[in-house]
Design a protein around this motif. Sequence first.
Motif, PDB file in Angstrom:
ATOM      1  N   GLN A  67       0.805  -1.230   0.000  1.00  0.00           N
ATOM      2  CA  GLN A  67       0.000   0.000   0.000  1.00  0.00           C
ATOM      3  C   GLN A  67       0.835   1.275   0.000  1.00  0.00           C
ATOM      4  OE1 GLN A  67      -3.247   0.237   2.816  1.00  0.00           O
ATOM      5  NE2 GLN A  67      -3.565  -1.982   2.783  1.00  0.00           N
ATOM      6  N   PHE A  68       2.108   1.176   0.355  1.00  0.00           N
ATOM      7  CA  PHE A  68       2.897   2.407   0.462  1.00  0.00           C
ATOM      8  C   PHE A  68       3.080   3.093  -0.885  1.00  0.00           C
ATOM      9  CE2 PHE A  68       4.009   0.408   4.470  1.00  0.00           C
ATOM     10  CZ  PHE A  68       4.028   1.492   5.324  1.00  0.00           C
ATOM     11  N   PHE A  69       3.303   2.317  -1.929  1.00  0.00           N
ATOM     12  CA  PHE A  69       3.521   2.883  -3.263  1.00  0.00           C
ATOM     13  C   PHE A  69       2.705   2.067  -4.272  1.00  0.00           C
ATOM     14  CE2 PHE A  69       7.411   3.458  -0.714  1.00  0.00           C
ATOM     15  CZ  PHE A  69       7.378   4.842  -0.607  1.00  0.00           C
ATOM     16  N   PRO A  70       1.385   2.279  -4.289  1.00  0.00           N
ATOM     17  CA  PRO A  70       0.504   1.449  -5.115  1.00  0.00           C
ATOM     18  C   PRO A  70       0.765   1.641  -6.613  1.00  0.00           C
ATOM     19  CG  PRO A  70      -0.697   3.301  -4.175  1.00  0.00           C
ATOM     20  CD  PRO A  70       0.641   3.294  -3.521  1.00  0.00           C
ATOM     21  N   VAL A  71       0.522   0.575  -7.336  1.00  0.00           N
ATOM     22  CA  VAL A  71       0.680   0.563  -8.787  1.00  0.00           C
ATOM     23  C   VAL A  71      -0.626   1.017  -9.435  1.00  0.00           C
ATOM     24  CG1 VAL A  71       0.947  -1.003 -10.763  1.00  0.00           C
ATOM     25  CG2 VAL A  71       2.451  -1.212  -8.771  1.00  0.00           C
ATOM     26  N   ALA A  88      -0.025  11.397   2.059  1.00  0.00           N
ATOM     27  CA  ALA A  88      -0.776  10.882   0.915  1.00  0.00           C
ATOM     28  C   ALA A  88      -1.944  10.034   1.420  1.00  0.00           C
ATOM     29  CB  ALA A  88       0.132  10.053   0.029  1.00  0.00           C
ATOM     30  N   PRO A  89      -3.130  10.170   0.833  1.00  0.00           N
ATOM     31  CA  PRO A  89      -4.313   9.464   1.343  1.00  0.00           C
ATOM     32  C   PRO A  89      -4.132   7.957   1.462  1.00  0.00           C
ATOM     33  CG  PRO A  89      -4.964  11.124  -0.266  1.00  0.00           C
ATOM     34  CD  PRO A  89      -3.461  11.083  -0.287  1.00  0.00           C
ATOM     35  N   HIS A  90      -3.426   7.339   0.517  1.00  0.00           N
ATOM     36  CA  HIS A  90      -3.275   5.886   0.561  1.00  0.00           C
ATOM     37  C   HIS A  90      -2.344   5.421   1.683  1.00  0.00           C
ATOM     38  CE1 HIS A  90       0.116   7.174  -2.028  1.00  0.00           C
ATOM     39  NE2 HIS A  90       0.759   6.177  -1.455  1.00  0.00           N
ATOM     40  N   ARG A  91      -1.651   6.372   2.340  1.00  0.00           N
ATOM     41  CA  ARG A  91      -0.752   6.011   3.437  1.00  0.00           C
ATOM     42  C   ARG A  91      -1.315   6.415   4.795  1.00  0.00           C
ATOM     43  NH1 ARG A  91       5.383   7.308   1.327  1.00  0.00           N
ATOM     44  NH2 ARG A  91       5.905   6.419   3.351  1.00  0.00           N
ATOM     45  N   ALA A  92      -2.508   6.969   4.812  1.00  0.00           N
ATOM     46  CA  ALA A  92      -3.058   7.525   6.046  1.00  0.00           C
ATOM     47  C   ALA A  92      -3.190   6.485   7.151  1.00  0.00           C
ATOM     48  CB  ALA A  92      -4.418   8.175   5.772  1.00  0.00           C
TER      49      ALA A  92
END
Length: 373
Positions: free
Chosen positions: A58-62, A121-125
């Motif tokens: 999830q930290f750096f999604p593709v 970043a929202p995906h890292r919240a």
Amino acid sequence: MTTTQFQVRKNALATTRLVTLPVSALTDGEVRVRVEQFAYTANNITYAAFGDAMNYWQFFPVSGEDKEAWGIVPAWGFGVVEDSRCAGVAVGERLYGYWPMATHAVLQPVRVSPAGFLDDAPHRAALHTLYNQYLRCAADPLHDPDTEALQALLRPLFLTAWLIDDFLADNQFFGTCEGGQRGVMLLSSASSKTAFATAAQLAKRPETDVVGLTSAANVAFCQSLGVYSRVLAYEQLDRIASDTPCVYVDFAGSSPLRKNIHRRFEYLAYSCSIGGTHVDQLSGARDLPGPRPVLFFAPAQAKKRHGDWGAVEFNERMARAWHGFIEQVSQPSAPWVKVQHHRGPDAVTAAHALVLAGLGDPRIGHMLSLQES
């Protein structure tokens, strides 16, 4: 302008691809960082092996139609701010932190301070703060320009190792040291950097007997470090009495080895799962005699100790231990780690295959960069 990503197939880590994407303009509050170099060790293989279970993907999604099948392995290293639309973060600043295996990363800094910032970043919240923190090298008390490679290779591993040692001591080594006896700590994958960093901390505790378990080819290397009381090949478990009170600290993630240890030692007090360097042998822990294996999550012990000690004392203790460890590792007569640099997409692909296969000299530390120059 473009950015290049090194992606791995989540269910087949040996399958990789390079993806080049156009770079979009920054929005207010964002910064673009040129990822200059990052360490690649067995720890990164653990991130990939536990990518779904521990949310590392999830930290750096593709992006793209097949985004669920592919992932970017996170890595610790250094980057330089190339463009900024965030007040307080200047172009040219050098940062230490958690990066994608890519040429660039876009971050959304919040809680900006002289020491660094967090990525919002929202995906890292929902992900742990430990991995979302970026440190300004100019203000980082652990940063040394002359030993950046060792910092990238060993600093995150050392923090985990230091917390493992503290966790075991915090739990009185699960009763294995009672009655004046020395508790036996069995460390698998003993040649791995996280394992020998853990052994270096445990070796300072007179109440423990630290036994390294490794492949026959790596026994001599592990013995040369001087942090293991004994080093045994995996086939030599019978050299330890079956009634020995012990704790198993599993860095290998090998199911056959785990079964052998659980079946042999009748006084196995605790089974601690750290990583998965033997990716092809990972499996569950069903039907094992003795204690159920428990996955160690370093941020949980860090949070506990921040509560026990406060942030200042936590950082001071960790820094003292770190500097002592680096002094051990950097002995001029016998350095524990020799750095190899790999630059460019083809070199990164080859290094990933090498580390994934567990091949090569355990004394070598791989520093990678997707940048061509």
